[in-house]
Design a protein around this motif. Structure first.
Motif, mmCIF file in Angstrom:
data_model
loop_
_atom_site.group_PDB
_atom_site.id
_atom_site.type_symbol
_atom_site.label_atom_id
_atom_site.label_comp_id
_atom_site.label_asym_id
_atom_site.label_seq_id
_atom_site.Cartn_x
_atom_site.Cartn_y
_atom_site.Cartn_z
ATOM 1 N N UNK A 113 0.860 -0.938 0.318
ATOM 2 C CA UNK A 113 0.017 -0.319 -0.061
ATOM 3 C C UNK A 113 1.217 0.751 0.300
ATOM 4 N N UNK A 114 0.167 2.218 -0.325
ATOM 5 C CA UNK A 114 1.071 3.984 -0.160
ATOM 6 C C UNK A 114 1.560 4.555 -1.126
ATOM 7 N N UNK A 115 1.732 5.693 -1.418
ATOM 8 C CA UNK A 115 1.823 6.806 -2.199
ATOM 9 C C UNK A 115 2.829 6.362 -3.400
ATOM 10 N N UNK A 116 3.764 5.355 -3.002
ATOM 11 C CA UNK A 116 5.273 5.167 -3.738
ATOM 12 C C UNK A 116 4.926 3.848 -4.333
ATOM 13 N N UNK A 117 3.563 3.386 -4.463
ATOM 14 C CA UNK A 117 2.957 2.178 -5.265
ATOM 15 C C UNK A 117 2.245 2.930 -6.186
ATOM 16 N N UNK A 118 1.574 3.562 -5.672
ATOM 17 C CA UNK A 118 0.219 4.467 -6.472
ATOM 18 C C UNK A 118 1.178 5.158 -7.764
ATOM 19 N N UNK A 119 1.973 6.226 -7.195
ATOM 20 C CA UNK A 119 2.924 6.821 -7.874
ATOM 21 C C UNK A 119 3.132 5.921 -8.986
ATOM 22 N N UNK A 120 4.333 4.804 -8.834
ATOM 23 C CA UNK A 120 4.774 4.107 -9.953
ATOM 24 C C UNK A 120 3.701 3.238 -10.656
ATOM 25 N N UNK A 121 2.806 2.870 -10.205
ATOM 26 C CA UNK A 121 1.714 2.543 -11.253
ATOM 27 C C UNK A 121 1.029 3.066 -12.149
ATOM 28 N N UNK A 122 0.444 4.810 -11.349
ATOM 29 C CA UNK A 122 -0.278 5.396 -12.411
ATOM 30 C C UNK A 122 1.159 5.963 -13.340
ATOM 31 N N UNK A 123 2.167 5.677 -13.163
ATOM 32 C CA UNK A 123 3.435 6.320 -13.970
ATOM 33 C C UNK A 123 3.117 5.664 -14.773
ATOM 34 N N UNK A 124 3.149 4.117 -14.620
ATOM 35 C CA UNK A 124 3.018 3.067 -16.049
ATOM 36 C C UNK A 124 2.008 3.033 -17.167
ATOM 37 N N UNK A 125 0.722 3.337 -16.548
ATOM 38 C CA UNK A 125 -0.357 3.541 -17.236
ATOM 39 C C UNK A 125 -0.644 5.078 -17.402
ATOM 40 N N UNK A 126 1.167 6.770 -17.376
ATOM 41 C CA UNK A 126 0.425 7.378 -17.744
ATOM 42 C C UNK A 126 -0.932 7.991 -17.824
ATOM 43 N N UNK A 139 -7.091 -0.749 -7.870
ATOM 44 C CA UNK A 139 -7.321 -1.642 -8.489
ATOM 45 C C UNK A 139 -6.113 -1.372 -9.656
ATOM 46 N N UNK A 140 -5.442 -0.698 -10.256
ATOM 47 C CA UNK A 140 -4.172 -0.277 -10.544
ATOM 48 C C UNK A 140 -3.034 -0.681 -10.024
ATOM 49 N N UNK A 141 -2.727 -0.391 -8.838
ATOM 50 C CA UNK A 141 -2.106 -0.058 -7.642
ATOM 51 C C UNK A 141 -1.634 -1.245 -6.896
ATOM 52 N N UNK A 142 -2.824 -2.810 -6.593
ATOM 53 C CA UNK A 142 -3.024 -3.656 -6.309
ATOM 54 C C UNK A 142 -2.101 -4.692 -8.126
ATOM 55 N N UNK A 143 -2.718 -4.734 -9.017
ATOM 56 C CA UNK A 143 -1.951 -5.139 -10.168
ATOM 57 C C UNK A 143 -0.730 -4.935 -10.411
ATOM 58 N N UNK A 144 -0.246 -3.622 -9.741
ATOM 59 C CA UNK A 144 0.819 -3.151 -10.496
ATOM 60 C C UNK A 144 2.055 -3.892 -8.921
ATOM 61 N N UNK A 145 1.689 -3.812 -8.108
ATOM 62 C CA UNK A 145 2.536 -4.600 -6.356
ATOM 63 C C UNK A 145 2.603 -5.702 -6.804
ATOM 64 N N UNK A 146 1.445 -6.753 -7.443
ATOM 65 C CA UNK A 146 1.454 -8.171 -7.324
ATOM 66 C C UNK A 146 2.316 -8.598 -8.395
ATOM 67 N N UNK A 147 2.939 -7.938 -9.785
ATOM 68 C CA UNK A 147 3.924 -8.287 -10.272
ATOM 69 C C UNK A 147 5.395 -7.946 -10.227
ATOM 70 N N UNK A 148 5.529 -6.866 -9.338
ATOM 71 C CA UNK A 148 6.935 -6.187 -8.638
ATOM 72 C C UNK A 148 7.014 -7.145 -8.282
ATOM 73 N N UNK A 149 5.833 -7.760 -6.944
ATOM 74 C CA UNK A 149 6.463 -8.740 -6.243
ATOM 75 C C UNK A 149 6.539 -10.207 -6.540
ATOM 76 N N UNK A 150 6.555 -10.308 -7.529
ATOM 77 C CA UNK A 150 6.762 -11.828 -8.303
ATOM 78 C C UNK A 150 8.574 -11.549 -8.365
ATOM 79 N N UNK A 151 8.556 -10.607 -8.948
ATOM 80 C CA UNK A 151 10.133 -9.916 -10.147
ATOM 81 C C UNK A 151 11.142 -9.278 -8.830
#
Length: 476
Positions: A113-126, A139-151
């Motif tokens: 959770x948190x702004x760091x993830x939201x910032x990166x997630x929104x930047x990824x989808x511009x 929802x966008x942040x959760x999808x981004x976090x899930x992919x990041x966790x796997x990497x």
């Protein structure tokens, strides 16, 4: 001369003596190119069953257990050297404990959770926060976090960190985890340890969120527009020699945008002040005696000392604000007043400073904030300022509105807090936040400190003596 050309190709020429040499033969590669080192490391890890070490030791019969619940990294980007330092240092600790005969229970996890993830997630989808609903952002942040966790998890496995990466990890976006957090929060609430309060916090207009101290970066070369402002005193003790002239309190501030929120002027009871006459305008100013030399520079040496007195004489004095002339504002004693900068009199805006806020509460001063989450003035301050950004055009607009009472302006270079994510300056802004009331449990905690092994000297003393409540939510 006749030259005979060979019919053999270049490669055949290079190999024409190879059959005459008796060289050793090996299956090992003769070069480390093309990622062979990495492939070899992976083969060694698989052959030695590195990933089975954690399960083996958990199944082994050991009488002692060493438990390490890992502080989670943010699921907001690729791994870097900071992750390596953190994870490898902890893995060394776990392996040392394993060699000492302990069963190691290591539980890694991720903060999802948190702004760091939201910032990166929104930047990824511009996209920007304002373009999506809160549910779409989550929802966008959760999808981004899930992919990041796997990497990140793949990298930690690759580093050989000893853990059960498939079954023992925790994720803060798991519904069970969130439900448990709510249960704990309600338990604290039932015990009277949770309170909602209105107070200034570091606020990032660029992120539209409150920031913790750890989320700030300080720009040592920030330039602020500083001003010297006068406030007309309308009530003061009669034993000050005023000569029937107007008396002004002179203050200095590096945040002119906070002047519309001024609710008091503070003085030091033990500071020696002097009453000086400006012979050009035929008015009187009150400044600290030790600040007079600086004031003479600003006023071109035209100030004449008429009287001097201790700060306590200013008790009960009131003044008029240039923007709100129908209201009497108090002059109040305070221990935070200093004479190292400024005039020895301190402009006080309770909505935009901690010292100001703590002074306002016992004196029942208004702490209403006239700045919104984007850093813009609200309509309560009037049409001239409404909608203007306080760190941009709003700052200049305040100076223009108070021009007749601003005696000097200058650029001031100093250290100033910035949002570490957006690299933009922050402000102090009062807003409603949730807090744990540490004051209610401090005494019990200090009594119990002998039960803890604390590695940093003075930590309990620092924690116990200076903190009354701890902010537990970041508003965004």
């Amino acid at each position: 001369m006749l030259r005979l050309k060979s019919n053999k190709t270049g490669n055949e020429k290079n190999k024409r003596y190879s059959d005459t040499l008796n060289l050793p033969r090996t299956a090992f590669p003769l070069s480390m190119k093309q990622g062979i080192i990495s492939k070899r490391e992976i083969n060694i890890q698989e052959a030695a069953e590195f990933d089975q070490l954690y399960a083996w030791q958990m199944g082994d019969s050991r009488s002692r257990t060493f438990c390490l619940h890992d502080g989670p990294p943010y699921a907001n980007g690729e791994v870097h050297v900071g992750h390596a330092l953190n994870k490898i240092a902890k893995d060394i600790t776990s392996r040392v404990k394993l060699l000492q005969g302990y069963k190691v229970h290591y539980k890694p996890g991720w903060d999802c959770h948190g702004m760091p993830i939201e910032q990166k997630a929104l930047a990824a989808i511009k996209s920007e926060h304002s373009e999506l609903s809160p549910m779409q952002i989550r929802h966008t942040a959760e999808k981004f976090a899930g992919k990041t966790i796997e990497r990140q998890k793949a990298a930690f496995k690759r580093w050989g960190v000893m853990a059960d990466w498939n079954n023992e990890c925790y994720f803060t976006f798991d519904k069970e985890y969130e439900a448990k957090q709510l249960d704990l929060f309600y338990d604290l609430y039932e015990k009277g340890l949770i309170k909602e309060d209105y107070m200034p916090v570091h606020w990032s207009p660029s992120s539209k969120t409150a920031l913790a101290e750890a989320e700030l970066e300080y720009n040592e070369n920030h330039v602020s527009k500083s001003v010297y402002v006068r406030f007309l005193i309308d009530n003061i003790k009669e034993n000050i020699q005023c000569e029937n002239l107007n008396i002004y309190a002179l203050i200095w501030t590096t945040t002119p945008w906070t002047l519309p929120s001024n609710k008091a002027i503070c003085f030091g009871s033990n500071i020696k002040y002097c009453l000086v006459r400006d012979n050009k305008e035929d008015v009187l100013y009150i400044v600290a005696e030790s600040c007079l030399e600086k004031m003479q520079t600003i006023f071109n040496n035209r100030l004449e000392i008429k009287d001097s007195f201790p700060g306590s004489v200013l008790n009960g004095a009131t003044y008029k604000h240039p923007l709100f002339k129908d209201i009497n504002f108090p002059m109040l004693p305070s221990n935070h007043v200093s004479v190292t900068k400024g005039t020895g009199l301190v402009h006080t805006a309770p909505a935009h400073g901690l010292d100001d806020f703590h002074l306002a509460v016992p004196h029942h001063l208004s702490v209403e904030c006239f700045v919104d989450e984007l850093g813009r003035y609200t309509e309560q301050v009037g049409e001239e300022l409404n909608g203007k950004h306080v760190l941009k055009e709003g700052n200049s607009a305040v100076i223009d509105l108070m021009r007749s009472d601003i005696l000097a302006e200058e650029d001031y270079i100093h250290s100033y807090p910035y949002d570490w994510r957006t690299k933009e300056p922050t402000i102090y802004r009062a807003s409603r936040q949730w807090f744990i009331n540490i004051e209610n449990i401090k005494s019990k905690a200090l009594v119990s400190k002998h039960l803890l092994l604390i590695l940093e000297d003075g930590f309990v003393g620092i924690w116990g003596e200076g903190i009354e409540k701890r902010n537990i939510n970041i508003e965004n």
